[in-house]
Design a protein around this motif. Structure first.
Motif, PDB file in Angstrom:
ATOM      1  N   UNK A   9       0.668  -1.373   0.068  1.00  0.00           N
ATOM      2  CA  UNK A   9       0.412  -0.134   0.174  1.00  0.00           C
ATOM      3  C   UNK A   9       1.097   1.103   0.325  1.00  0.00           C
ATOM      4  N   UNK A  10       2.194   1.128  -0.070  1.00  0.00           N
ATOM      5  CA  UNK A  10       2.938   2.199   0.419  1.00  0.00           C
ATOM      6  C   UNK A  10       3.361   2.933  -0.885  1.00  0.00           C
ATOM      7  N   UNK A  11       3.225   3.980  -1.111  1.00  0.00           N
ATOM      8  CA  UNK A  11       3.783   4.804  -2.000  1.00  0.00           C
ATOM      9  C   UNK A  11       5.094   5.491  -2.535  1.00  0.00           C
ATOM     10  N   UNK A  12       4.842   6.297  -3.788  1.00  0.00           N
ATOM     11  CA  UNK A  12       6.701   6.886  -3.679  1.00  0.00           C
ATOM     12  C   UNK A  12       5.866   8.129  -4.341  1.00  0.00           C
ATOM     13  N   UNK A  25       2.760  -5.144 -10.431  1.00  0.00           N
ATOM     14  CA  UNK A  25       2.496  -6.236 -11.052  1.00  0.00           C
ATOM     15  C   UNK A  25       3.520  -5.906 -12.328  1.00  0.00           C
ATOM     16  N   UNK A  26       3.784  -7.173 -12.790  1.00  0.00           N
ATOM     17  CA  UNK A  26       4.659  -6.743 -14.429  1.00  0.00           C
ATOM     18  C   UNK A  26       3.710  -8.137 -15.514  1.00  0.00           C
ATOM     19  N   UNK A  27       3.440  -7.335 -16.314  1.00  0.00           N
ATOM     20  CA  UNK A  27       2.560  -8.156 -17.137  1.00  0.00           C
ATOM     21  C   UNK A  27       3.287  -8.964 -18.351  1.00  0.00           C
ATOM     22  N   UNK A  41      -5.460 -11.873  -9.066  1.00  0.00           N
ATOM     23  CA  UNK A  41      -4.770 -12.173  -7.707  1.00  0.00           C
ATOM     24  C   UNK A  41      -3.780 -11.378  -6.868  1.00  0.00           C
ATOM     25  N   UNK A  42      -3.396 -10.532  -8.381  1.00  0.00           N
ATOM     26  CA  UNK A  42      -2.672  -8.830  -7.438  1.00  0.00           C
ATOM     27  C   UNK A  42      -3.329  -8.239  -6.636  1.00  0.00           C
ATOM     28  N   UNK A  43      -4.802  -8.177  -7.147  1.00  0.00           N
ATOM     29  CA  UNK A  43      -4.721  -6.770  -6.453  1.00  0.00           C
ATOM     30  C   UNK A  43      -6.134  -7.521  -5.211  1.00  0.00           C
ATOM     31  N   UNK A  44      -6.036  -8.786  -5.410  1.00  0.00           N
ATOM     32  CA  UNK A  44      -6.532  -9.368  -4.279  1.00  0.00           C
ATOM     33  C   UNK A  44      -5.227  -9.224  -3.194  1.00  0.00           C
ATOM     34  N   UNK A  45      -4.423  -9.514  -2.906  1.00  0.00           N
ATOM     35  CA  UNK A  45      -2.745  -9.983  -2.831  1.00  0.00           C
ATOM     36  C   UNK A  45      -2.450  -8.469  -1.712  1.00  0.00           C
ATOM     37  N   UNK A  46      -3.206  -7.304  -2.683  1.00  0.00           N
ATOM     38  CA  UNK A  46      -2.618  -5.904  -1.833  1.00  0.00           C
ATOM     39  C   UNK A  46      -2.182  -4.847  -3.066  1.00  0.00           C
ATOM     40  N   UNK A  47      -1.302  -5.528  -4.663  1.00  0.00           N
ATOM     41  CA  UNK A  47      -1.213  -4.411  -5.066  1.00  0.00           C
ATOM     42  C   UNK A  47      -2.106  -3.768  -6.108  1.00  0.00           C
ATOM     43  N   UNK A  48      -1.486  -2.671  -5.880  1.00  0.00           N
ATOM     44  CA  UNK A  48      -2.535  -1.632  -6.495  1.00  0.00           C
ATOM     45  C   UNK A  48      -2.001  -0.167  -7.878  1.00  0.00           C
ATOM     46  N   UNK A  49      -1.023  -1.549  -8.296  1.00  0.00           N
ATOM     47  CA  UNK A  49      -0.103  -0.986  -9.544  1.00  0.00           C
ATOM     48  C   UNK A  49      -0.275  -2.010 -10.781  1.00  0.00           C
ATOM     49  N   UNK A  50      -0.407  -1.859 -11.732  1.00  0.00           N
ATOM     50  CA  UNK A  50      -0.276  -2.975 -12.961  1.00  0.00           C
ATOM     51  C   UNK A  50       0.299  -2.365 -14.143  1.00  0.00           C
ATOM     52  N   UNK A  83      -7.589   4.436  -7.603  1.00  0.00           N
ATOM     53  CA  UNK A  83      -6.394   3.646  -6.345  1.00  0.00           C
ATOM     54  C   UNK A  83      -5.860   2.608  -7.260  1.00  0.00           C
ATOM     55  N   UNK A  84      -6.239   2.548  -8.153  1.00  0.00           N
ATOM     56  CA  UNK A  84      -5.791   1.538  -8.830  1.00  0.00           C
ATOM     57  C   UNK A  84      -4.740   1.953  -9.626  1.00  0.00           C
ATOM     58  N   UNK A  85      -3.162   2.010 -10.413  1.00  0.00           N
ATOM     59  CA  UNK A  85      -2.399   2.941 -10.782  1.00  0.00           C
ATOM     60  C   UNK A  85      -2.061   1.373 -12.096  1.00  0.00           C
ATOM     61  N   UNK A  86      -2.254   2.507 -13.401  1.00  0.00           N
ATOM     62  CA  UNK A  86      -2.062   1.306 -15.174  1.00  0.00           C
ATOM     63  C   UNK A  86      -1.340   2.241 -15.300  1.00  0.00           C
ATOM     64  N   UNK A  87      -0.384   1.131 -16.153  1.00  0.00           N
ATOM     65  CA  UNK A  87       1.051   1.729 -16.953  1.00  0.00           C
ATOM     66  C   UNK A  87       0.680   0.904 -18.236  1.00  0.00           C
ATOM     67  N   UNK A  88       1.067   1.653 -18.964  1.00  0.00           N
ATOM     68  CA  UNK A  88       1.001   1.210 -20.459  1.00  0.00           C
ATOM     69  C   UNK A  88       2.361   2.339 -21.489  1.00  0.00           C
ATOM     70  N   UNK A  89       2.238   1.792 -22.749  1.00  0.00           N
ATOM     71  CA  UNK A  89       3.649   2.658 -23.199  1.00  0.00           C
ATOM     72  C   UNK A  89       3.617   2.418 -24.859  1.00  0.00           C
TER      73      UNK A  89
END
Length: 287
Positions: A9-12, A25-27, A41-50, A83-89
């Protein structure tokens, strides 16, 4: 450094005043149901960024899984899209117009309304194309399609070139392969000195060095797995690691790194493992 500082849950803080989670989480190289399940599974485990990309061809699956989680029974704390951080490129540096169209398509593919972090995936294409595509990112930020812009696989000369062009918006992130066996000291130092957060992809060196004697002995010392040790090393250096897995157990374990701290002597020992191990591609020295 032990404790909740490096919890999922910590942020930078970023240079533009926004923030993002410390672990993503990298995909990369996942597709279809595999992607949907890993993200859930990642979101359920507490990850907040994909962390996704156009080249991964899974923006749609990532977005769908995020939306399903937010609207489902697993979302017990009422998390919202923001609350969920989504990255693309961006897949290819071509020209301004193509980049703008491509960004819009990524937003549409994800179905998430906007992209939290959008990167130029590589410096390939030459200076003129890189600068045009960065201008497209700036305008996409102005138009609300992107929250934060960044770069990936940029070497020092590419970053200096971009900053010398006096962009309206500076890159907040450089995502590059970084792990104890490829420390990228010149790049990471340059980024740190200019307020650019380093995202470390392949933080586990794609499991190529899990059995290294130093990694094995230190993992045993701290009563953790080799992957947890390497992720913790990344965090203690101030990087944002992007561990990738499609295993529910490993996804959970990779996020459980807040209960121990690697001491200074052991961090130095891990730093000394650098052998410039490249596990995939290495565009940082291209023209």
């Amino acid at each position: 450094m032990a404790g909740n500082q490096f919890s999922l849950g910590s942020r930078i803080k970023l240079s533009n005043g926004l923030s993002m989670p410390r672990i993503h989480l990298g995909v990369y190289l996942t597709s279809g149901r595999e992607t949907i399940d890993a993200v859930r599974w990642a979101l359920e485990a507490g990850y907040r960024a994909i962390d996704s990309a156009q080249m991964y061809h899974n923006e749609k699956e990532v977005g769908s899984s995020i939306q399903s989680f937010l609207s489902g029974s697993s979302n017990t704390t009422g998390l919202k899209r923001e609350d969920i951080h989504f990255t693309s490129k961006l897949a290819n540096n071509t020209n301004y117009d193509a980049a703008r169209r491509s960004i819009k398509q990524s937003v549409k593919q994800s179905g998430l309304g906007y992209i939290d972090l959008f990167l130029l995936h590589s410096p390939y294409g030459g200076k003129a194309k890189r600068l045009e595509c960065w201008r497209a990112i700036e305008d996409a930020i102005d138009d609300g399609e992107i929250k934060t812009g960044g770069i990936s696989n940029f070497g020092v000369k590419h970053m200096q070139e971009l900053l010398d062009s006096q962009p309206r918006i500076h890159p907040a992130v450089n995502q590059v392969e970084v792990h104890p066996f490829n420390t990228r000291t010149e790049i990471t130092t340059y980024c740190r000195d200019r307020g650019i957060v380093v995202e470390a992809y392949a933080p586990l060196a794609r499991a190529l060095r899990m059995q290294h004697p130093i990694i094995s002995s230190l993992a045993k010392k701290y009563s953790v797995g080799p992957a947890q040790l390497m992720i913790r090393w990344s965090l203690q250096h101030g990087f944002v690691p992007l561990p990738k897995s499609v295993s529910k157990g490993r996804i959970e374990a990779n996020g459980a790194v807040d209960s121990f701290e690697i001491d200074g002597e052991d961090m130095e020992a891990m730093d000394g493992l650098d052998e410039y191990l490249v596990t995939d591609w290495d565009p940082v020295d291209c023209d």
